[in-house]
Design an enzyme around this catalytic site. Sequence first.
Site, PDB file in Angstrom:
ATOM      1  N   ASP A 295      24.296  28.135  79.394  1.00 33.62           N
ATOM      2  CA  ASP A 295      25.552  27.684  78.772  1.00 33.62           C
ATOM      3  C   ASP A 295      25.966  28.644  77.666  1.00 33.62           C
ATOM      4  O   ASP A 295      27.137  28.934  77.475  1.00 33.62           O
ATOM      5  CB  ASP A 295      25.364  26.291  78.155  1.00 33.62           C
ATOM      6  CG  ASP A 295      25.250  25.224  79.230  1.00 33.62           C
ATOM      7  OD1 ASP A 295      25.299  25.601  80.422  1.00 33.62           O
ATOM      8  OD2 ASP A 295      25.092  24.045  78.869  1.00 33.62           O
TER       9      ASP A 295
ATOM     10  N   SER B 187      48.526   7.626 104.667  1.00 30.92           N
ATOM     11  CA  SER B 187      47.476   6.701 104.274  1.00 30.92           C
ATOM     12  C   SER B 187      46.579   6.437 105.491  1.00 30.92           C
ATOM     13  O   SER B 187      46.654   7.179 106.467  1.00 30.92           O
ATOM     14  CB  SER B 187      48.138   5.435 103.757  1.00 30.92           C
ATOM     15  OG  SER B 187      47.177   4.633 103.160  1.00 30.92           O
TER      16      SER B 187
ATOM     17  N   GLU C  39      32.893   9.680 106.789  1.00 31.41           N
ATOM     18  CA  GLU C  39      32.791  10.161 105.399  1.00 31.41           C
ATOM     19  C   GLU C  39      32.879   8.966 104.463  1.00 31.41           C
ATOM     20  O   GLU C  39      33.402   7.924 104.836  1.00 31.41           O
ATOM     21  CB  GLU C  39      33.975  11.094 105.083  1.00 31.41           C
ATOM     22  CG  GLU C  39      34.004  12.347 105.898  1.00 31.41           C
ATOM     23  CD  GLU C  39      35.318  13.117 105.695  1.00 31.41           C
ATOM     24  OE1 GLU C  39      36.171  12.688 104.901  1.00 31.41           O
ATOM     25  OE2 GLU C  39      35.474  14.148 106.367  1.00 31.41           O
TER      26      GLU C  39
ATOM     27  N   LYS D 232      34.551   6.852 101.632  1.00 36.33           N
ATOM     28  CA  LYS D 232      35.912   6.717 101.124  1.00 36.33           C
ATOM     29  C   LYS D 232      35.836   6.579  99.607  1.00 36.33           C
ATOM     30  O   LYS D 232      35.449   5.546  99.076  1.00 36.33           O
ATOM     31  CB  LYS D 232      36.593   5.493 101.735  1.00 36.33           C
ATOM     32  CG  LYS D 232      38.066   5.406 101.407  1.00 36.33           C
ATOM     33  CD  LYS D 232      38.734   4.320 102.249  1.00 36.33           C
ATOM     34  CE  LYS D 232      40.225   4.223 101.960  1.00 36.33           C
ATOM     35  NZ  LYS D 232      40.553   3.888 100.584  1.00 36.33           N
TER      36      LYS D 232
ATOM     37  N   GLU E 211      40.043  13.684  96.363  1.00 34.50           N
ATOM     38  CA  GLU E 211      40.066  12.503  95.512  1.00 34.50           C
ATOM     39  C   GLU E 211      39.481  12.873  94.148  1.00 34.50           C
ATOM     40  O   GLU E 211      38.359  13.385  94.070  1.00 34.50           O
ATOM     41  CB  GLU E 211      39.213  11.416  96.188  1.00 34.50           C
ATOM     42  CG  GLU E 211      39.559  10.025  95.814  1.00 34.50           C
ATOM     43  CD  GLU E 211      40.761   9.446  96.562  1.00 34.50           C
ATOM     44  OE1 GLU E 211      41.397  10.167  97.372  1.00 34.50           O
ATOM     45  OE2 GLU E 211      41.069   8.280  96.311  1.00 34.50           O
TER      46      GLU E 211
ATOM     47  N   LYS F 159      36.671  -0.716 105.499  1.00 33.90           N
ATOM     48  CA  LYS F 159      36.592  -1.177 104.107  1.00 33.90           C
ATOM     49  C   LYS F 159      35.370  -2.069 103.924  1.00 33.90           C
ATOM     50  O   LYS F 159      35.167  -3.004 104.689  1.00 33.90           O
ATOM     51  CB  LYS F 159      37.855  -1.960 103.733  1.00 33.90           C
ATOM     52  CG  LYS F 159      39.128  -1.134 103.786  1.00 33.90           C
ATOM     53  CD  LYS F 159      39.378  -0.386 102.503  1.00 33.90           C
ATOM     54  CE  LYS F 159      40.033  -1.313 101.480  1.00 33.90           C
ATOM     55  NZ  LYS F 159      40.372  -0.573 100.249  1.00 33.90           N
TER      56      LYS F 159
END
Length: 695
Positions: A47, A96, A128, A130, A185, A337
């Site tokens: 870093d 969609s 995949e 969601k 996303e 879903k």
Amino acid sequence: MSNKQLDLFSSCANNEEKEINELKTLTDLLLKYQHEYYVLNKPSVSDKEFDLLFDRLRFLEEKYPQYASENSPVKRVGSDLSSELPEVEHTIPVLSLDKAYSIPELLKWIEKLKKHSSASVSPVLIAEEKIDGVSIVLYYKDGILERAVTRGTGETGNDVTANVKTIGAVPLKLPEKVTVAVRGEIYLPLKMFAKINQAFDNKFANPRNLAAGTIRRIKSSEVSKIPLDIFVYEGFFEDIKISTHREVLKKLHDLGFRLNRNMMAFAESGNASLPAVDDFIKVSEMAEIASYITQEEKTKETLDYEIDGLVIKIDNIEDREKYGYTGHHPKWAIAYKFESSEVESVVNAIDIQIGRTGRATPVARIKPVEISGSVVSNVTLHNQDYINFLSLSVGDVVTVTKRGDVIPAVENVVKKGDPASPIWEMPKNCPFCEGELKPDGAHLFCTNDFCPERVKGQILFFASKDQMNIENLGYETVELLVREKIITNIFELYTKDFSVLEKYEGYAQKKIELIKKGLEKSKKKPFRTVLSSLGIPDVGPKVCQLLIEAGINSIDAIYEIAEKGDAEKLLEINGIGDKTAESFFKYFNDAAIRETIKKLSEAGLSMKNENAGSAKVSALFQGQSWCVTGSFDMFKPRTIAEEEIRKRGGDVVGQVSGKTTHLLCGQEPGSKYEKALKANIKIVTEQEFLELLKK
Ligand code: IVH
């Protein structure tokens, strides 16, 4: 020009050229390092080294602004320029997904696909995760990120390029000069969410809302403070022809995008278009798809991001086109879903609730819906900020959830009731007393001490089980007493003659006698309980206990400190901070409050700790470290038990640790109980504790 001057000139020019070259090299190098850090999770430099190079590049860019790249890694810090989030048109249709809510429904969809397939073998499918985040399209031209646009309507979205550039995992420049639209996303890792949401007064119901709110912020420097991340899942290349989704994903990966590798390809054994082993994506038998989904639903709990299901897609791009599209979704993909606690409802009204401290909270009255087993009709909206964030108006169709926790929350507006109706606004005045509502932080407060709603809240708290425990004085009676203005201040509980209740229905002599008895009994409560029952903001039972233990054990001692404004005296007590001290002074220097306390005292309530100084009674628990969990019959609040431990020389700690020696365990203990069991710590029941105290 002399020779010497010429030399100097050429060395300067050389130097300038060198620095400009350095600027360019550093730009590429730092982009590579950022990619390693954010996408591959495999930084090749420390870093510190990165920061040094970064500062050097920033210096060079300031010196030669004309050479600073539009896509410089320095831009990720964000700018303070305000942009209005202009609306722009998408150049690809941003569709969609169709949805399936059960495995049989999904299997039916797969069967239908097979039937409509022209090929002899059924298509290869990819499953995949969601991601439950903010949908984004990244437009690259010749390898340069030109624009990042939210999904919006699917045809137009908001240009949020400056904000998206602050996300470390979004490549600003690709290693090839490709022109591509990439869908992905944006999300906020769960661990970050918990931490950051606290700083926002917990106004975001879930990480998606916080990510969505962040990506729409006007100042990109504000966005850069929230560690958003991204997964990409679709790529639409302009010039490159790619035949399968798997190859698209591989290509995106090679171009430096961050992909979610939790995915699986499914093919029937006879399908030769997919090797049994693929080096990029795992392959399974089509028959396994149902068990894969069941497995993923369990995996969900272990992820550091939220997923709300799986997306099942056809792998072959040419086949995809054959299946085609509806206006809303492609026919070659479906979202499975997971069972969710999200339901839709309508906001019928928004009311204001006034708490005992005066805080005004907007509450949505929704059409009652069942969520995870209980009926919900009232949902808190926190404050105006949250309502603005949702752009909520009365009449809107909303989604309501009860995620993880038990408190239901409005998550999103799915459909405006009336597109013309303005965002709901908090009233200027308290709906109960007409007093002005005044802002303090993110909230509005009714500051009228005589506001009937506040008084009602104060009495309910004062009389509650863990406080003065006034038996037989229920909610309805308190409501009636306040509504009929029989009581306008807590002390009147002890001064008014409750016989006046006789004229109201349901108040027989006997019932009134019981209430009077309850009141009489409550007068015996110790000072510590009287103090905490007053409901002083930020001064709960624990702080009251600390005050008493520190020798501030009477109302006179309290007044003395309050009058002197002796903050030192309070702050030296371990467990009392600035906020509590401030609240303490404000409260005890208020004349009206002092009058109430005086009246309570005259009514016979204890205003000093009888057990003065909570002097040590023995050394029974000397050297022991006790932790207390659960609720108790004899020790209410449980700080009373803690006091008994301290009086006998024991230490009381808030958490079970290696040093804890005893766990005093009441009813419905929390996780401390399991921890103590595992750590082999002595567990003491209330009964055993009472026996010990007798010693
Ligand atoms: S594919 C035409 N894949 O889900 C392709 N979408 O409900 C359609 N989403 O708007 C999208 N993870 O924002 C796809 N692995 C994934 C996804 C995904 C999340 C979102 C996406 C889309 C929404 C549809």
